[in-house]
Scaffold this motif. Structure first.
Motif, short mmCIF file in Angstrom:
data_model
loop_
_atom_site.label_atom_id
_atom_site.label_comp_id
_atom_site.label_asym_id
_atom_site.label_seq_id
_atom_site.Cartn_x
_atom_site.Cartn_y
_atom_site.Cartn_z
N LEU A 1 -54.82 0.09 -41.11
CA LEU A 1 -54.21 -0.99 -40.51
C LEU A 1 -55.08 -2.04 -40.11
O LEU A 1 -55.74 -2.00 -38.87
N HIS B 1 -55.78 -6.61 -39.51
CA HIS B 1 -54.99 -7.89 -40.17
C HIS B 1 -56.27 -8.90 -39.91
O HIS B 1 -56.75 -9.69 -39.09
N ARG C 1 -48.75 -9.93 -47.20
CA ARG C 1 -48.03 -8.78 -47.56
C ARG C 1 -48.71 -7.23 -47.77
O ARG C 1 -48.58 -6.47 -47.29
N HIS D 1 -43.34 0.05 -47.30
CA HIS D 1 -42.93 0.04 -45.93
C HIS D 1 -43.76 -0.59 -44.61
O HIS D 1 -43.12 -0.45 -43.72
N ALA D 2 -45.29 -0.71 -45.19
CA ALA D 2 -45.79 -0.66 -44.03
C ALA D 2 -45.65 -2.46 -43.27
O ALA D 2 -46.08 -2.97 -45.20
N ASP D 3 -46.47 -2.38 -42.63
CA ASP D 3 -47.50 -3.45 -42.52
C ASP D 3 -48.26 -4.14 -41.96
O ASP D 3 -49.49 -3.79 -40.99
N GLY E 1 -50.29 -6.69 -43.87
CA GLY E 1 -50.51 -8.26 -44.32
C GLY E 1 -51.78 -8.45 -43.54
O GLY E 1 -52.19 -8.24 -41.73
N ARG F 1 -36.63 -7.03 -42.79
CA ARG F 1 -37.38 -7.41 -41.48
C ARG F 1 -38.56 -7.37 -41.49
O ARG F 1 -39.24 -8.24 -40.51
N LEU F 2 -39.75 -7.32 -42.70
CA LEU F 2 -40.73 -7.74 -42.10
C LEU F 2 -41.11 -8.46 -42.80
O LEU F 2 -42.12 -8.91 -42.35
N VAL G 1 -42.30 -10.44 -39.70
CA VAL G 1 -43.18 -10.16 -38.65
C VAL G 1 -44.17 -10.67 -39.97
O VAL G 1 -45.29 -11.40 -39.55
N GLU G 2 -44.33 -10.42 -41.42
CA GLU G 2 -45.37 -11.17 -42.05
C GLU G 2 -45.06 -12.70 -42.07
O GLU G 2 -46.57 -13.39 -41.91
N ARG H 1 -47.54 -14.68 -39.92
CA ARG H 1 -48.84 -14.84 -39.50
C ARG H 1 -49.36 -15.67 -40.39
O ARG H 1 -50.43 -15.74 -40.79
#
Length: 149
Positions: A11, A13, A37, A47-49, A51, A112-113, A116-117, A120
């Motif tokens: 992960l 960013h 994304r 399903h993972a963050d 981005g 929900r994701l 969060v995306e 950014r």
């Protein structure tokens, strides 16, 4: 076959910057949504963050194709009588960031994701932004408006 789940070490960013001068709104929004994304990474999992941060500068110089200047962007405050209508022509003069944010929001998944995306995404009307210490990597969007050529 098992579902791939990225590890915490995967992960990262990163920061990217896009100049929106004479770029078509739809092409800019698709490229931005892809970066937000994390679909540009080989470790993408829906399903993972994963981005990245995306900075868009010169939002006031974006190109709107077709009859989008007459199009109306609706928003509602949730209160009785709280419907608000803003035309793209007015928004381009007063609040061009809202046009880009709305276009990118429509291209993100409805879950929900997405919130969060979308946090950014950093959009600025002019060429200046406060994120120079992050050393963003410039990204070019190939779709330049026909009027600009």
């Amino acid at each position: 076959m098992k579902t791939f789940t990225p590890k915490p070490a995967d992960l990262t960013h990163d920061w990217y910057i896009i100049d929106a001068t004479d770029v078509v709104l739809g092409k800019l929004a698709t490229k931005t949504a892809e970066l937000l994304r994390g679909k540009n990474k080989p470790t993408f999992a829906p399903h993972a963050d994963l981005g990245d941060h995306v900075i868009i500068i010169n939002a006031e110089k974006i190109a709107l194709s077709g009859k989008k200047m007459d199009k109306v962007l609706y928003s509602h405050s949730g209160r009785p009588g709280g419907l608000r209508e803003d035309s793209y022509a007015d928004l381009l003069k007063h609040n061009p960031e809202r046009i880009i944010i709305n276009a990118v929001k429509g291209m993100l998944p409805k879950n929900r994701l997405a919130k969060v995306e979308l946090n950014r995404l950093h959009v600025f009307a002019g060429p200046d932004h406060p994120h120079t210490p992050q050393k963003p990597t410039p990204i070019t969007v190939d779709a330049v408006a026909q009027q600009a050529k």
